[in-house]
Scaffold this active site. Structure first.
Site, PDB file in Angstrom:
ATOM      1  CE  LYS A  36      -0.236  -0.050   5.043  1.00 27.88           C
ATOM      2  NZ  LYS A  36      -1.070  -0.350   6.228  1.00 27.88           N
ATOM      3  NE  ARG A 133      -6.561   0.818  11.765  1.00 33.81           N
ATOM      4  CZ  ARG A 133      -5.301   0.753  11.318  1.00 33.81           C
ATOM      5  NH1 ARG A 133      -4.396   1.621  11.752  1.00 33.81           N
ATOM      6  NH2 ARG A 133      -4.932  -0.147  10.441  1.00 33.81           N
ATOM      7  CE1 TYR A 263      13.258  31.822   3.655  1.00 37.25           C
ATOM      8  CE2 TYR A 263      12.803  29.460   3.639  1.00 37.25           C
ATOM      9  CZ  TYR A 263      12.869  30.677   2.975  1.00 37.25           C
ATOM     10  OH  TYR A 263      12.532  30.749   1.658  1.00 37.25           O
ATOM     11  CG  MET A 311       8.811  24.017  -0.813  1.00 39.50           C
ATOM     12  SD  MET A 311       7.727  25.105  -1.744  1.00 39.50           S
ATOM     13  CE  MET A 311       6.789  25.897  -0.456  1.00 39.50           C
TER      14      MET A 311
HETATM   15  C1  PLP Z   1      -0.315  -1.429   6.834  1.00 34.89           C
HETATM   16  C2  PLP Z   1      -0.919  -2.705   7.269  1.00 34.89           C
HETATM   17  C3  PLP Z   1      -0.132  -3.856   7.454  1.00 34.89           C
HETATM   18  C4  PLP Z   1       1.388  -3.843   7.403  1.00 34.89           C
HETATM   19  O1  PLP Z   1       1.875  -3.339   8.626  1.00 34.89           O
HETATM   20  P1  PLP Z   1       3.426  -3.329   8.971  1.00 34.89           P
HETATM   21  O2  PLP Z   1       3.483  -2.871  10.383  1.00 34.89           O
HETATM   22  O3  PLP Z   1       4.046  -2.328   8.037  1.00 34.89           O
HETATM   23  O4  PLP Z   1       3.952  -4.690   8.762  1.00 34.89           O
HETATM   24  C5  PLP Z   1      -0.780  -5.045   7.730  1.00 34.89           C
HETATM   25  N1  PLP Z   1      -2.119  -5.104   7.843  1.00 34.89           N
HETATM   26  C6  PLP Z   1      -2.908  -4.014   7.697  1.00 34.89           C
HETATM   27  C7  PLP Z   1      -4.381  -4.155   7.839  1.00 34.89           C
HETATM   28  C8  PLP Z   1      -2.344  -2.770   7.431  1.00 34.89           C
HETATM   29  O5  PLP Z   1      -3.134  -1.700   7.315  1.00 34.89           O
END
Ligand code: PLP
Length: 373
Positions: A36, A133, A263, A311
């Site tokens: 992801k 969640r 800055y 930036m």
């Molecule tokens: C992001 C995520 C993972 C991976 O988590 P890590 O700590 O990076 O291994 C696994 N399961 C879900 C549902 C996630 O959102």
């Protein structure tokens, strides 16, 4: 290879080797590489391929769009997507053969609505076990699993998996969540569901809590060679950081003592010295919070940023080191090679290694080494 002006270099062989190492450590029948958020900034398609060649047999993404992008790149491995737009209709996802993480009765109905016995929607039910969640709460388990079974019998749904996610608050909190998860598995079984994949562990629990491993572990940060427990343990676990963040010196100037830098002049030179300009800024995701703290390797030595991160750029006081315009600057990479790690940046910015790599972007070029390309 000469460094580009601003770039992150991702070592795909490290990604493959980390997956192979993790599979050896966890020993589960299945391992999902979580790609992801553009593989935590490392490049989703390239890292997905590298992870599969290292032995992952599943890919995980948050959004369906991320899963569709993998399919468009020709990746046919199983993919699970688990966080959906409330308007999502799932038709494209079912056509693309993505497994849907289903966190509510309404998502289950939406998946069934676009399915047919010729093409059932393959779902994995997400159970709420403590994280607060998404996920099906205990009060709705019986109704949702009964409905899922009914849709399965009708040929519209296939429940391939049941999963949840842990808080990592403490081993006891995670054990309590696992107990809730096991109760949900029992309720599903009573309803007649027979999921092949039961999973709850991400990197942290997969590596530290064997009873969390079930049939599959979802590995994110560890695939990229960073540890969910921080610096020391990445080496102990035999993981290799895949990303190097680097650039080239854009300007060098010799200045007298008492010179204000960047800055707000939050840094002033103490003596005559050399200042080096590095062309990465908060537009690239360099945390401004790491002003005067972030570590940088120049000419084989590690310095701290001098003054504010801007930036587009920041300045480093390198004392009397000989530096030329165009020289390579490494912000982080594999600490075994003597450069700072993403963990050092996490410490400098009061955050976690996950955020340091995932937030990068802007005008950074991305290039790859290794991999079967
Ligand atoms: C992001 C995520 C993972 C991976 O988590 P890590 O700590 O990076 O291994 C696994 N399961 C879900 C549902 C996630 O959102």
């Amino acid at each position: 290879m000469t460094a580009a002006f601003r770039e992150r270099v991702v070592d795909l062989d490290a990604v493959s080797a980390n997956v192979a190492r993790l599979r050896e450590l966890v020993g589960t029948p299945h391992a999902m590489a979580v790609v992801k958020a553009d593989a935590y900034g490392h490049g989703a398609v390239e890292c997905a391929r590298a992870a599969l060649s290292g032995g992952a047999d599943w890919l995980g993404v948050a959004e369906i769009a991320e899963g569709l992008a993998l399919r468009e790149a020709g990746i046919t491995a199983p993919v699970l997507a688990w966080l959906h737009d409330p308007e999502e209709e799932f038709a494209e996802a079912v056509r693309a053969d993505l497994d849907l993480g289903v966190s509510s009765r309404s998502q289950l109905e939406a998946a069934a609505a676009v399915a047919s016995p010729a093409r059932p929607a393959v779902v994995q039910l997400k159970i709420e076990t403590g994280l607060s969640r998404n996920g099906i709460p205990e009060s709705e388990w019986d109704a949702v699993v009964a409905r899922a079974r009914e849709l399965e019998v009708a040929g519209l749904i296939r429940v391939r998996g049941i999963f949840s996610h842990l808080s990592n608050a403490s081993p006891d909190d995670d054990r309590a969540a696992i107990a809730v998860f096991e109760r949900a598995l029992d309720r599903a079984s009573v309803a007649g569901l027979q999921p092949e994949l039961r999973h709850i562990a991400a990197s942290a629990a997969a590596l530290s809590l064997p009873e969390s491993r079930f049939d599959l572990v979802r590995l994110g940060i560890a695939v990229y060679g960073l540890s969910p427990f921080g610096r020391a343990s990445a080496v102990e676990l035999g993981l290799r950081p895949a990303m190097t963040l680097r650039g080239r010196v854009a300007a060098v100037r010799r200045v007298p003592a008492g010179k204000g830098v960047s800055y707000d002049y939050t840094y002033r030179t103490e003596k005559e010295t050399t200042l080096v300009l590095v062309p990465l800024g908060y537009a690239e995701g360099i945390p401004r919070h790491a002003s005067n703290r972030g570590p940088v390797s120049i000419g084989g030595r590690t310095f701290r940023i001098s003054g504010r991160v801007a930036m587009d750029q920041f300045v480093v006081d390198v004392g009397d080191l000989e530096v030329a315009v165009g020289d390579e600057v490494v912000l982080f990479g594999d600490p075994a090679t003597g450069v700072p790690g993403a963990d050092d940046w996490a410490e400098a910015a009061d955050t976690i290694n996950y955020e340091i790599v995932t937030r990068l972007g802007g005008r950074l070029r991305r290039s790859y080494t290794g991999g079967a390309r």
